[in-house]
Design a protein around this motif. Structure first.
Motif, PDB file in Angstrom:
ATOM      1  N   GLY A   9       9.675  12.938   6.674  1.00  0.00           N
ATOM      2  CA  GLY A   9      10.977  12.759   6.047  1.00  0.00           C
ATOM      3  C   GLY A   9      11.423  11.323   5.912  1.00  0.00           C
ATOM      4  O   GLY A   9      12.550  11.066   5.471  1.00  0.00           O
ATOM      5  N   LEU A  10      10.559  10.361   6.270  1.00  0.00           N
ATOM      6  CA  LEU A  10      10.895   8.941   6.151  1.00  0.00           C
ATOM      7  C   LEU A  10       9.875   8.288   5.229  1.00  0.00           C
ATOM      8  O   LEU A  10       8.822   7.829   5.681  1.00  0.00           O
ATOM      9  N   GLU A  21       0.829  -1.198   0.000  1.00  0.00           N
ATOM     10  CA  GLU A  21       0.000   0.000   0.000  1.00  0.00           C
ATOM     11  C   GLU A  21       0.868   1.253   0.000  1.00  0.00           C
ATOM     12  O   GLU A  21       1.679   1.451   0.912  1.00  0.00           O
ATOM     13  N   ASP A  22       0.689   2.076  -1.037  1.00  0.00           N
ATOM     14  CA  ASP A  22       1.478   3.298  -1.171  1.00  0.00           C
ATOM     15  C   ASP A  22       0.605   4.543  -1.140  1.00  0.00           C
ATOM     16  O   ASP A  22       1.067   5.641  -1.432  1.00  0.00           O
ATOM     17  N   GLU A  23      -0.662   4.372  -0.770  1.00  0.00           N
ATOM     18  CA  GLU A  23      -1.590   5.497  -0.776  1.00  0.00           C
ATOM     19  C   GLU A  23      -2.559   5.351   0.386  1.00  0.00           C
ATOM     20  O   GLU A  23      -3.053   4.263   0.662  1.00  0.00           O
ATOM     21  N   THR A  24      -2.829   6.452   1.056  1.00  0.00           N
ATOM     22  CA  THR A  24      -3.775   6.478   2.160  1.00  0.00           C
ATOM     23  C   THR A  24      -4.775   7.602   1.945  1.00  0.00           C
ATOM     24  O   THR A  24      -4.601   8.452   1.074  1.00  0.00           O
ATOM     25  N   PHE A  25      -5.806   7.598   2.762  1.00  0.00           N
ATOM     26  CA  PHE A  25      -6.627   8.789   2.861  1.00  0.00           C
ATOM     27  C   PHE A  25      -5.768   9.978   3.274  1.00  0.00           C
ATOM     28  O   PHE A  25      -4.725   9.824   3.912  1.00  0.00           O
ATOM     29  N   SER A  26      -6.219  11.178   2.918  1.00  0.00           N
ATOM     30  CA  SER A  26      -5.834  12.379   3.638  1.00  0.00           C
ATOM     31  C   SER A  26      -6.906  12.601   4.694  1.00  0.00           C
ATOM     32  O   SER A  26      -8.077  12.283   4.474  1.00  0.00           O
ATOM     33  N   ALA A  27      -6.509  13.132   5.848  1.00  0.00           N
ATOM     34  CA  ALA A  27      -7.433  13.146   6.971  1.00  0.00           C
ATOM     35  C   ALA A  27      -7.372  14.462   7.739  1.00  0.00           C
ATOM     36  O   ALA A  27      -6.295  14.986   8.014  1.00  0.00           O
ATOM     37  N   ASP A  28      -8.550  14.973   8.086  1.00  0.00           N
ATOM     38  CA  ASP A  28      -8.692  16.105   8.993  1.00  0.00           C
ATOM     39  C   ASP A  28      -9.694  15.750  10.075  1.00  0.00           C
ATOM     40  O   ASP A  28     -10.554  14.870   9.899  1.00  0.00           O
ATOM     41  N   ILE A  67      -5.217   2.569   0.898  1.00  0.00           N
ATOM     42  CA  ILE A  67      -5.774   2.301   2.220  1.00  0.00           C
ATOM     43  C   ILE A  67      -6.896   3.289   2.500  1.00  0.00           C
ATOM     44  O   ILE A  67      -6.690   4.497   2.448  1.00  0.00           O
ATOM     45  N   ARG A  68      -8.071   2.773   2.795  1.00  0.00           N
ATOM     46  CA  ARG A  68      -9.152   3.643   3.248  1.00  0.00           C
ATOM     47  C   ARG A  68      -8.972   3.892   4.749  1.00  0.00           C
ATOM     48  O   ARG A  68      -9.772   3.492   5.591  1.00  0.00           O
ATOM     49  N   GLY A  69      -7.887   4.538   5.049  1.00  0.00           N
ATOM     50  CA  GLY A  69      -7.487   4.810   6.414  1.00  0.00           C
ATOM     51  C   GLY A  69      -6.088   5.386   6.366  1.00  0.00           C
ATOM     52  O   GLY A  69      -5.648   5.893   5.335  1.00  0.00           O
ATOM     53  N   GLY A  70      -5.377   5.265   7.482  1.00  0.00           N
ATOM     54  CA  GLY A  70      -4.013   5.762   7.530  1.00  0.00           C
ATOM     55  C   GLY A  70      -3.140   4.813   8.323  1.00  0.00           C
ATOM     56  O   GLY A  70      -3.633   3.905   8.986  1.00  0.00           O
ATOM     57  N   THR A  71      -1.858   4.988   8.223  1.00  0.00           N
ATOM     58  CA  THR A  71      -0.902   4.222   9.012  1.00  0.00           C
ATOM     59  C   THR A  71       0.109   5.197   9.605  1.00  0.00           C
ATOM     60  O   THR A  71       0.151   6.378   9.245  1.00  0.00           O
ATOM     61  N   ASP A  72       0.948   4.676  10.498  1.00  0.00           N
ATOM     62  CA  ASP A  72       2.071   5.500  10.948  1.00  0.00           C
ATOM     63  C   ASP A  72       2.885   5.978   9.754  1.00  0.00           C
ATOM     64  O   ASP A  72       3.481   7.062   9.785  1.00  0.00           O
ATOM     65  N   GLY A  73       2.912   5.175   8.692  1.00  0.00           N
ATOM     66  CA  GLY A  73       3.673   5.538   7.502  1.00  0.00           C
ATOM     67  C   GLY A  73       3.199   6.813   6.838  1.00  0.00           C
ATOM     68  O   GLY A  73       3.982   7.495   6.163  1.00  0.00           O
ATOM     69  N   SER A  74       1.921   7.145   7.011  1.00  0.00           N
ATOM     70  CA  SER A  74       1.410   8.387   6.431  1.00  0.00           C
ATOM     71  C   SER A  74       2.174   9.579   6.983  1.00  0.00           C
ATOM     72  O   SER A  74       2.710  10.407   6.235  1.00  0.00           O
ATOM     73  N   ARG A  75       2.236   9.667   8.289  1.00  0.00           N
ATOM     74  CA  ARG A  75       2.931  10.795   8.908  1.00  0.00           C
ATOM     75  C   ARG A  75       4.436  10.684   8.770  1.00  0.00           C
ATOM     76  O   ARG A  75       5.132  11.681   8.555  1.00  0.00           O
ATOM     77  N   LEU A  76       4.964   9.470   8.923  1.00  0.00           N
ATOM     78  CA  LEU A  76       6.407   9.298   8.788  1.00  0.00           C
ATOM     79  C   LEU A  76       6.883   9.769   7.415  1.00  0.00           C
ATOM     80  O   LEU A  76       7.951  10.379   7.299  1.00  0.00           O
ATOM     81  N   SER A  77       6.098   9.495   6.387  1.00  0.00           N
ATOM     82  CA  SER A  77       6.486   9.913   5.034  1.00  0.00           C
ATOM     83  C   SER A  77       6.628  11.421   4.945  1.00  0.00           C
ATOM     84  O   SER A  77       7.594  11.934   4.383  1.00  0.00           O
ATOM     85  N   PHE A  78       5.680  12.157   5.529  1.00  0.00           N
ATOM     86  CA  PHE A  78       5.735  13.611   5.470  1.00  0.00           C
ATOM     87  C   PHE A  78       6.734  14.193   6.466  1.00  0.00           C
ATOM     88  O   PHE A  78       7.158  15.341   6.337  1.00  0.00           O
ATOM     89  N   LYS A  94       1.134   9.013  -0.785  1.00  0.00           N
ATOM     90  CA  LYS A  94       1.539   8.822  -2.181  1.00  0.00           C
ATOM     91  C   LYS A  94       2.275  10.040  -2.731  1.00  0.00           C
ATOM     92  O   LYS A  94       3.156   9.909  -3.586  1.00  0.00           O
ATOM     93  N   LYS A  95       1.948  11.225  -2.212  1.00  0.00           N
ATOM     94  CA  LYS A  95       2.638  12.438  -2.656  1.00  0.00           C
ATOM     95  C   LYS A  95       4.142  12.327  -2.420  1.00  0.00           C
ATOM     96  O   LYS A  95       4.946  12.822  -3.211  1.00  0.00           O
ATOM     97  N   VAL A  96       4.511  11.714  -1.317  1.00  0.00           N
ATOM     98  CA  VAL A  96       5.925  11.551  -0.980  1.00  0.00           C
ATOM     99  C   VAL A  96       6.514  10.345  -1.687  1.00  0.00           C
ATOM    100  O   VAL A  96       7.609  10.403  -2.262  1.00  0.00           O
ATOM    101  N   LEU A  97       5.806   9.232  -1.659  1.00  0.00           N
ATOM    102  CA  LEU A  97       6.362   7.979  -2.184  1.00  0.00           C
ATOM    103  C   LEU A  97       6.596   8.030  -3.692  1.00  0.00           C
ATOM    104  O   LEU A  97       7.521   7.377  -4.193  1.00  0.00           O
ATOM    105  N   ASP A  98       5.797   8.809  -4.408  1.00  0.00           N
ATOM    106  CA  ASP A  98       6.017   8.940  -5.854  1.00  0.00           C
ATOM    107  C   ASP A  98       7.374   9.562  -6.161  1.00  0.00           C
ATOM    108  O   ASP A  98       7.905   9.398  -7.269  1.00  0.00           O
ATOM    109  N   LYS A  99       7.957  10.276  -5.190  1.00  0.00           N
ATOM    110  CA  LYS A  99       9.279  10.886  -5.383  1.00  0.00           C
ATOM    111  C   LYS A  99      10.410   9.907  -5.062  1.00  0.00           C
ATOM    112  O   LYS A  99      11.584  10.226  -5.290  1.00  0.00           O
TER     113      LYS A  99
END
Length: 411
Positions: free
Chosen positions: A368-369, A207-214, A355-366, A326-331
Motif C-alpha cells: 500500500g506504499l 527504478e520503477d520495475e523489479t523482478f517478480s520472485a518466488d 532492477i534484476r532483483g528486488g528492494t524493500d520497495g517491491s513489497r512496500l508497493s504491494f 511496476k504494477k503498482v507504480l503505473d497507477k
C-alpha cells in the motif's frame, strides 16, 4: 558539503551483516547497533519521535514546515543490514581523493583490484573521491550509502527551514538482504502516502520495475538401506538431487547466462543425507507468467528424474517472495514524475531502469506504499570491490532535498 561523508565512514565500520539461516528478527542482533545510533543522531537533530521498535525498525518524522495542508506524506527508506555473501566485520574504509583514473589496488589484499574497464560507471568518476574497503571485506555502501544520504538530507532540511516541505517520514529497515526487510513494518504507524527507497546504483538511476520472485523448496525422500546390502533397494536422495541439478539448462535460465528482462532458475541451498535432501531455489522473472513457466519446467525436471527412482518421492513447494512493483507504480504516475523533476532540478537526466532483483520497495508497493527506488551511488554490490564516490552521495542528498520540495510545490 553535507555531513554525508562523515556519516558514511562511521556507519560502514559497524558490522550489520544479516543471516539468512537465522529464525530471529532481525536475523542478527548486531543490526541494532547501527539502528540505535541512528535514533540517537536523529534525536540529537531534534527529531522527537525517532525510535527503534521491538522488531529493529527505525521510525522518524520531520514535521511539515509548509502552510499547505494537503501535501502527501513522503517516506525515504534504506536498509541497515549488509549482505551475508561477504564479511562486513572490521571494515576499513579508504577515501581515494581526486582519483586519477588508474586501477585501484586494495592494500590488504592486492589481488582485489578495481579495474576501470571492468566495473560499471567507474570510468566516469575521474577527479572524484572514490571510497573502497581495504580488500578483505565488503564496504557496506549497499545500503549504508542510502542511510547516510537520508540522514544528511534530514539534517539539511532541519537546519534550512527556508526549504519548504510537507511531512517527511524516515524508515530504516533490517534484513533486506535476506528478503525480510518489510516483514514486520507497521505502515499504519509510518503514516506515509508514497515512498522512495534510496538503494540504487549510478547517479540519476530511477527504478520503477523489479523482478517478480518466488522461492521453491524441493524435499526429496529416497530409500535408505545399508550400503553393503543395497543392491536393488537403495535410492540415494543425494544422487536424486544431483540429477535434478544436472538436468537444469546449461546455456540458459541461470543468472550467469541471462541479462536484461530474462529470468532464471537458481539453486541456492542444498542440505541432506542419503535418505532425505532439501534443495532450495529462487525463481525470477519480470512477469508472473514467466515465473509460472519456470516453476513448471523445474517440476517437469523433478518428475522426469523421479521416474528413474520408483520408490522415492518428493514434495515441491512454492513460496511467493515479492512481485514486480511496476504494477503498482503505473497507477501512481506522480511518484515517478516528481522524482524526474527533482533530478532535473539537480542537473541530472533521470535514467529509468529495471532492477534484476528486488528492494524493500517491491513489497512496500504491494502493501500500500507505492515506492520506487532512486540512486545511492553504490556499486559492485556484495563484493570486496564495492565502491561509492563522495560526489555521487552528495548528489543523492541534493535529490532527496529537491524531491521533498517538489512534493510541497506540486500539492
Amino acid at each position: 558539503m553535507t555531513s554525508v561523508l562523515d556519516r558514511f565512514l562511521r556507519y560502514v565500520q559497524i558490522d550489520t551483516q544479516s543471516d539468512p539461516q537465522s529464525e530471529s528478527f532481525p536475523s542478527t542482533a548486531k543490526q541494532r547497533d547501527l539502528s540505535n545510533l541512528l535514533v540517537v543522531e536523529l534525536q540529537g537533530l531534534g527529531v522527537e519521535d525517532a525510535h527503534l521498535d521491538e522488531h529493529g525498525y527505525v521510525y522518524a518524522t520531520l514535521p511539515s514546515n509548509s502552510n499547505k495542508t494537503d501535501i502527501p506524506v513522503i517516506c525515504f527508506c534504506s536498509h541497515v543490514d549488509t549482505s551475508p555473501d561477504v564479511t562486513g566485520a572490521d571494515v576499513v574504509p579508504i577515501v581515494h581523493k581526486n582519483w586519477n583514473g588508474s586501477d585501484i589496488i586494495l592494500p590488504d589484499d592486492p589481488t582485489q583490484i578495481l579495474k576501470v574497464g571492468e566495473l560499471n560507471d567507474l570510468a566516469n568518476q575521474i577527479g572524484n573521491d572514490i571510497i573502497t574497503a581495504s580488500g578483505t571485506t565488503l564496504l557496506g555502501a549497499d545500503n549504508k550509502a542510502g542511510v547516510a544520504e537520508i540522514m544528511a538530507a534530514a539534517e539539511y532540511l532541519i537546519t534550512h527551514p527556508e526549504v519548504k516541505h510537507g511531512t517527511i517520514k524516515i524508515l530504516f529497515t533490517p534484513d533486506e538482504e535476506v528478503g525480510r526487510g518489510t516483514e514486520k513494518v507497521d505502515l499504519i504507524k509510518l503514516g506515509a502516502d508514497y515512498g522512495y527507497t534510496v538503494d540504487g546504483e549510478s547517479v540519476g538511476t530511477l527504478e520503477d520495475e523489479t523482478f517478480s520472485a518466488d522461492g521453491v523448496k524441493i524435499t526429496i525422500h529416497g530409500v535408505s538401506t545399508h550400503p553393503g546390502y543395497a543392491i536393488g533397494k537403495l535410492e540415494n536422495a543425494l544422487k536424486i538431487a544431483g540429477d535434478v541439478l544436472a538436468a537444469l539448462p546449461k546455456d540458459s535460465l541461470s543468472p550467469e547466462t541471462t541479462e536484461s528482462k530474462q529470468g532464471f532458475i537458481h539453486p541456492v541451498h542444498v542440505e541432506g543425507i542419503q535418505e532425505k535432501v532439501v534443495v532450495e531455489f529462487i525463481i525470477r522473472d519480470f512477469t508472473d507468467e514467466g515465473l509460472k513457466e519456470k516453476e513448471d519446467l523445474l517440476q517437469d525436471i523433478l518428475n522426469t528424474v523421479l521416474n528413474q527412482y520408483p520408490y522415492s518421492t518428493a514434495k515441491f513447494e512454492v513460496k511467493e517472495q515479492y512481485r514486480n512493483m511496476k504494477k503498482v507504480l503505473d497507477k501512481h504516475p506522480q511518484v515517478i514524475a516528481n522524482a524526474v523533476k527533482a533530478m532535473e532540478r539537480c542537473g541530472l537526466a533521470a535514467l529509468p531502469r529495471s532492477i534484476r532483483g528486488g528492494t524493500d520497495g517491491s513489497r512496500l508497493s504491494f502493501m500500500g506504499l507505492p515506492c520506487p527506488n532512486i540512486f545511492a551511488g553504490e556499486h559492485a554490490f556484495h563484493s570486496r570491490l564495492e565502491w561509492v564516490s563522495v560526489q555521487d552521495m552528495e548528489k543523492a542528498v541534493e535529490v532527496i532535498v529537491a524531491l521533498s520540495q517538489v512534493w510541497e510545490e506540486e500539492a
